[in-house]
Write a protein that holds these residues in place. Structure first.
Motif, mmCIF file in Angstrom:
data_model
loop_
_atom_site.group_PDB
_atom_site.id
_atom_site.type_symbol
_atom_site.label_atom_id
_atom_site.label_comp_id
_atom_site.label_asym_id
_atom_site.label_seq_id
_atom_site.Cartn_x
_atom_site.Cartn_y
_atom_site.Cartn_z
ATOM 1 N N SER A 255 20.754 -1.753 -5.738
ATOM 2 C CA SER A 255 21.329 -2.689 -6.213
ATOM 3 C C SER A 255 20.884 -4.058 -7.165
ATOM 4 C CB SER A 255 21.549 -3.956 -4.574
ATOM 5 O OG SER A 255 22.203 -5.084 -4.901
ATOM 6 N N ARG A 256 21.675 -4.383 -7.947
ATOM 7 C CA ARG A 256 21.416 -6.056 -8.761
ATOM 8 C C ARG A 256 20.200 -7.429 -8.211
ATOM 9 N NH1 ARG A 256 26.816 -6.623 -11.560
ATOM 10 N NH2 ARG A 256 27.805 -4.530 -12.040
ATOM 11 N N ALA A 257 20.496 -7.229 -6.552
ATOM 12 C CA ALA A 257 19.588 -8.026 -6.355
ATOM 13 C C ALA A 257 17.957 -7.272 -5.747
ATOM 14 C CB ALA A 257 20.681 -8.206 -5.126
ATOM 15 N N ASP A 258 18.294 -6.095 -6.585
ATOM 16 C CA ASP A 258 16.961 -5.596 -5.495
ATOM 17 C C ASP A 258 16.139 -6.045 -6.705
ATOM 18 O OD1 ASP A 258 18.165 -4.382 -3.330
ATOM 19 O OD2 ASP A 258 18.212 -2.371 -4.836
ATOM 20 N N ALA A 259 14.749 -6.021 -6.050
ATOM 21 C CA ALA A 259 12.900 -5.790 -6.807
ATOM 22 C C ALA A 259 13.219 -5.106 -7.827
ATOM 23 C CB ALA A 259 12.309 -6.719 -5.736
ATOM 24 N N GLU A 260 11.946 -5.167 -8.464
ATOM 25 C CA GLU A 260 12.087 -4.255 -9.895
ATOM 26 C C GLU A 260 10.529 -3.235 -9.059
ATOM 27 O OE1 GLU A 260 11.969 -3.419 -13.716
ATOM 28 O OE2 GLU A 260 13.071 -4.786 -12.653
ATOM 29 N N ARG A 261 10.560 -3.665 -7.935
ATOM 30 C CA ARG A 261 9.766 -2.825 -6.993
ATOM 31 C C ARG A 261 10.536 -1.401 -6.244
ATOM 32 N NH1 ARG A 261 7.607 -6.205 -4.315
ATOM 33 N NH2 ARG A 261 5.576 -6.108 -5.726
ATOM 34 N N THR A 262 11.257 -2.175 -6.366
ATOM 35 C CA THR A 262 12.713 -1.340 -5.370
ATOM 36 C C THR A 262 13.086 -0.371 -5.923
ATOM 37 O OG1 THR A 262 12.920 -3.111 -3.529
ATOM 38 C CG2 THR A 262 14.363 -0.959 -3.804
ATOM 39 N N ARG A 263 13.306 -0.953 -7.454
ATOM 40 C CA ARG A 263 13.484 0.313 -8.099
ATOM 41 C C ARG A 263 13.268 1.379 -8.780
ATOM 42 N NH1 ARG A 263 18.590 -2.041 -11.168
ATOM 43 N NH2 ARG A 263 19.388 -4.672 -10.118
ATOM 44 N N ILE A 264 11.805 0.504 -9.044
ATOM 45 C CA ILE A 264 10.861 1.876 -9.182
ATOM 46 C C ILE A 264 10.504 3.091 -8.096
ATOM 47 C CG2 ILE A 264 8.331 2.375 -9.887
ATOM 48 C CD1 ILE A 264 10.433 1.210 -11.963
ATOM 49 N N ALA A 265 10.345 2.571 -6.563
ATOM 50 C CA ALA A 265 10.444 2.886 -5.457
ATOM 51 C C ALA A 265 10.920 4.084 -4.996
ATOM 52 C CB ALA A 265 10.366 2.181 -4.129
ATOM 53 N N ALA B 155 0.810 -1.116 -0.043
ATOM 54 C CA ALA B 155 0.052 0.045 0.330
ATOM 55 C C ALA B 155 1.112 1.028 -0.278
ATOM 56 C CB ALA B 155 -0.893 0.151 1.093
ATOM 57 N N TRP B 156 2.057 0.983 0.575
ATOM 58 C CA TRP B 156 3.016 1.891 0.646
ATOM 59 C C TRP B 156 3.638 2.787 -0.521
ATOM 60 C CZ3 TRP B 156 8.154 2.390 -0.428
ATOM 61 C CH2 TRP B 156 8.532 3.886 0.252
ATOM 62 N N TYR B 157 3.513 1.388 -1.205
ATOM 63 C CA TYR B 157 4.682 1.525 -3.023
ATOM 64 C C TYR B 157 3.232 2.426 -3.538
ATOM 65 C CZ TYR B 157 5.901 0.644 -7.433
ATOM 66 O OH TYR B 157 6.649 -0.132 -8.446
ATOM 67 N N THR B 158 2.009 2.018 -3.605
ATOM 68 C CA THR B 158 0.868 2.623 -4.495
ATOM 69 C C THR B 158 0.492 3.746 -3.781
ATOM 70 O OG1 THR B 158 -0.102 0.177 -4.130
ATOM 71 C CG2 THR B 158 -1.157 2.040 -5.020
ATOM 72 N N ALA B 159 0.744 4.150 -2.982
ATOM 73 C CA ALA B 159 0.451 5.860 -2.416
ATOM 74 C C ALA B 159 2.233 6.322 -2.807
ATOM 75 C CB ALA B 159 0.283 5.836 -0.806
ATOM 76 N N LEU B 160 3.526 5.869 -2.742
ATOM 77 C CA LEU B 160 4.464 6.667 -2.855
ATOM 78 C C LEU B 160 3.974 7.102 -4.663
ATOM 79 C CD1 LEU B 160 6.760 7.750 -2.593
ATOM 80 C CD2 LEU B 160 7.953 5.627 -2.918
ATOM 81 N N LEU B 161 3.826 6.321 -5.655
ATOM 82 C CA LEU B 161 3.222 5.940 -6.920
ATOM 83 C C LEU B 161 2.800 7.359 -7.168
ATOM 84 C CD1 LEU B 161 4.104 2.530 -8.404
ATOM 85 C CD2 LEU B 161 5.425 4.333 -8.595
ATOM 86 N N ALA B 162 0.826 7.214 -6.294
ATOM 87 C CA ALA B 162 0.039 8.349 -6.427
ATOM 88 C C ALA B 162 0.370 9.526 -6.064
ATOM 89 C CB ALA B 162 -0.623 7.638 -5.734
ATOM 90 N N ARG B 163 1.643 9.377 -5.252
ATOM 91 C CA ARG B 163 1.968 10.900 -5.338
ATOM 92 C C ARG B 163 2.576 11.748 -6.583
ATOM 93 N NH1 ARG B 163 5.488 12.496 -0.100
ATOM 94 N NH2 ARG B 163 5.138 14.946 -1.269
ATOM 95 N N CYS B 164 3.300 10.629 -7.428
ATOM 96 C CA CYS B 164 4.347 11.311 -8.203
ATOM 97 C C CYS B 164 3.363 11.666 -9.377
ATOM 98 C CB CYS B 164 5.007 10.283 -8.744
ATOM 99 S SG CYS B 164 6.693 10.248 -7.403
ATOM 100 N N ASP B 165 1.727 11.455 -9.433
ATOM 101 C CA ASP B 165 0.964 11.663 -10.464
ATOM 102 C C ASP B 165 0.847 12.359 -10.962
ATOM 103 O OD1 ASP B 165 0.143 8.602 -11.060
ATOM 104 O OD2 ASP B 165 -1.565 9.244 -10.136
ATOM 105 N N GLY B 166 1.170 12.818 -12.630
ATOM 106 C CA GLY B 166 1.076 14.638 -13.038
ATOM 107 C C GLY B 166 2.817 15.457 -13.037
ATOM 108 N N VAL B 167 3.859 14.426 -12.311
ATOM 109 C CA VAL B 167 4.572 15.245 -12.137
ATOM 110 C C VAL B 167 5.004 15.618 -13.175
ATOM 111 C CG1 VAL B 167 7.036 15.060 -10.699
ATOM 112 C CG2 VAL B 167 4.900 14.902 -9.265
ATOM 113 N N THR B 168 5.880 16.058 -13.487
ATOM 114 C CA THR B 168 6.796 16.324 -15.154
ATOM 115 C C THR B 168 7.856 15.325 -14.976
ATOM 116 O OG1 THR B 168 5.969 18.161 -16.070
ATOM 117 C CG2 THR B 168 8.071 17.475 -17.168
ATOM 118 N N PRO B 169 7.301 14.204 -15.899
ATOM 119 C CA PRO B 169 9.347 13.175 -15.404
ATOM 120 C C PRO B 169 10.412 13.987 -15.316
ATOM 121 C CG PRO B 169 7.570 12.896 -17.393
ATOM 122 C CD PRO B 169 7.056 13.888 -17.087
ATOM 123 N N VAL B 170 11.435 13.586 -14.738
ATOM 124 C CA VAL B 170 12.889 14.493 -14.888
ATOM 125 C C VAL B 170 14.065 13.434 -15.440
ATOM 126 C CG1 VAL B 170 14.305 14.608 -13.601
ATOM 127 C CG2 VAL B 170 11.923 14.754 -12.524
#
Length: 321
Positions: free
Chosen positions: A290-300, A14-29
Motif C-alpha cells: 500500500s502507499r501507506a506502507d512504511a519503507e521497511r514493509t515494502r522491502i520485507a 530483529a525479524w526484519y533483519t533476519a529476513l534480509l539475512a536469509r536473502c544474502d547471496g541470493v541472486t537478485p530476481v
C-alpha cells in the motif's frame, strides 16, 4: 498490547533483519515494477535493488518515471526501463514480461490494486493457475514471540468455501518457505463452536474436515476459533478448548477481507508490528504493498517474495490455464 497487559514496546526489527539475512547471496530476481511513478514506489524498488533482492524492470510512462526519480534524487540509470503509455498498459506489459520469461516477480507501484490484478487474473493473458489467488501478511508483533501469518486481507472480499481452501493452502505454503515446518492454522470466527446461523463457523468446520481428508496439506487446522483462543493458551484453557492449534496458531485465516484487513492494520499501527505482504496462487509471487506502507514493509515484502521465487514448490503448480 503485550500478553501480560503492558503496552507493546516499539519493534526492535530483529525479524526484519533476519529476513534480509536469509536473502544474502541470493541472486537478485528480475522484477517487473508496475507504474513506479512516485517517490515511494520508485524508492522502494531502488532500495530493494541496492540490497540485491531484485533486478528491477521499471514499467510505465518514461517521462513520469524519470520525473519521479529526479524529484526523489534517485539514480535509475542502471535499471531497465520499459516505456508504456499509462498504468493499465504497465500492468499488461509487466504480466507479459513474466509470461515471456523476462521477469520472475511483479511489484506493484503507483496504481490501484484492482488495475494490476485485472491483468494478473485475465483468462488468456494473465498469470493464473488452478489455485485461487490470495494475499498473506507475514507479521512480527513485539513481545509476541513468533511471526503471525494473516490471510486474506487484500484480495478476496467474501470468499466461499472453495476459495478459503486455496487461501489456507497458499498461507501454509508460505509458512513452510519461512521455515515453519508444520504450521498451525486457526480458522477465525466470533465464536469457537459451530453455529448454523454463522457461515464462518460452518466454513471453519468444513475446512478442518477437508484437511483431515487430504484436501489441504502441510498444516494442522482447527476452527472455528475466536481470535483470543487462537493466540492465547490462557484464553483457550478458560473456554475448555483442547487443540494443538488453540493458543499456538501460526496462521490466522479471517472470515472475510474486512476483518482480515482490520486485524492486520491494528497489529501494524497499534502493536507496532513489522509486516510483509505478498500475493500467492499466481504463477509467480506478487509484491502488493500500500502507499501507506512504511519503507521497511515494502522491502520485507520483496524479501519474502524473493525467498518464495527460489523455492521448487512454485515449479509444481499447475500451468497457466
Amino acid at each position: 498490547m503485550a500478553t501480560d497487559g503492558r503496552p507493546a514496546r516499539p519493534n526492535d526489527h530483529a525479524w526484519y533483519t533476519a529476513l534480509l539475512a536469509r536473502c544474502d547471496g541470493v541472486t537478485p530476481v528480475a522484477t517487473a515494477v508496475v507504474h513506479p511513478c512516485d517517490a515511494l514506489s520508485l524508492g522502494a524498488a531502488v532500495e530493494a535493488a541496492q540490497l540485491k533482492l531484485i533486478d528491477p524492470i521499471l514499467v510505465g510512462p518514461e517521462a513520469k518515471i524519470r520525473q519521479a526519480a529526479e524529484e526523489a534524487g534517485l539514480d535509475i540509470s542502471g535499471y531497465r526501463l520499459e516505456p508504456v503509455a499509462h498504468s493499465h498498459a504497465a500492468a499488461a506489459r509487466a504480466v507479459a514480461l513474466v509470461r515471456e520469461g523476462q521477469a520472475g516477480l511483479v511489484m506493484k507501484g503507483a496504481l490501484h490494486t484492482d488495475e494490476l490484478m485485472h491483468e494478473v487474473v485475465a483468462d488468456d493473458t494473465g498469470l493464473r493457475t488452478e489455485r485461487r489467488i490470495s494475499h498473506v501478511f507475514l507479521m512480527d508483533v513485539p513481545d509476541f514471540g513468533r511471526p503471525l501469518l494473516i490471510t486474506d486481507a487484500a484480495i478476496n472480499i467474501a470468499p466461499d468455501l472453495e476459495t478459503k481452501r486455496d487461501i489456507v493452502q497458499n498461507a501454509i505454503d508460505l509458512a513452510r518457505v519461512m521455515r515453519i515446518e508444520q504450521p498451525k492454522v486457526a480458522i477465525l470466527s466470533a465464536v469457537e463452536t459451530v453455529n448454523p446461523k454463522l457461515q464462518s463457523t460452518i466454513d471453519a468446520a468444513a475446512l478442518c474436515k477437508m484437511a483431515d481428508r487430504g484436501q489441504i496439506a502441510g498444516g494442522v487446522l482447527d476452527g472455528p476459533l475466536a481470535f483470543d483462543n487462537a493466540i492465547s493458551k490462557e484464553a483457550a484453557a478458560e473456554k475448555g478448548i483442547v487443540s494443538p492449534v488453540a493458543g499456538a496458531a501460526d496462521i490466522l485465516v479471517a472470515p472475510d477481507l474486512v476483518s482480515g484487513n482490520i486485524l492486520a492494520k491494528q497489529l501494524t499501527f497499534i502493536a507496532h508490528a513489522d509486516a510483509a505482504g505478498v500475493v500467492l496462487g499466481a504463477r509467480i509471487p506478487i509484491i502488493l504493498t500500500s502507499r501507506a506502507d512504511a519503507e521497511r514493509t515494502r522491502i520485507a515484502s520483496c524479501a519474502v517474495a524473493v525467498l518464495m521465487s527460489r523455492q521448487d514448490m512454485l515449479a509444481v503448480k499447475p500451468a497457466i490455464r
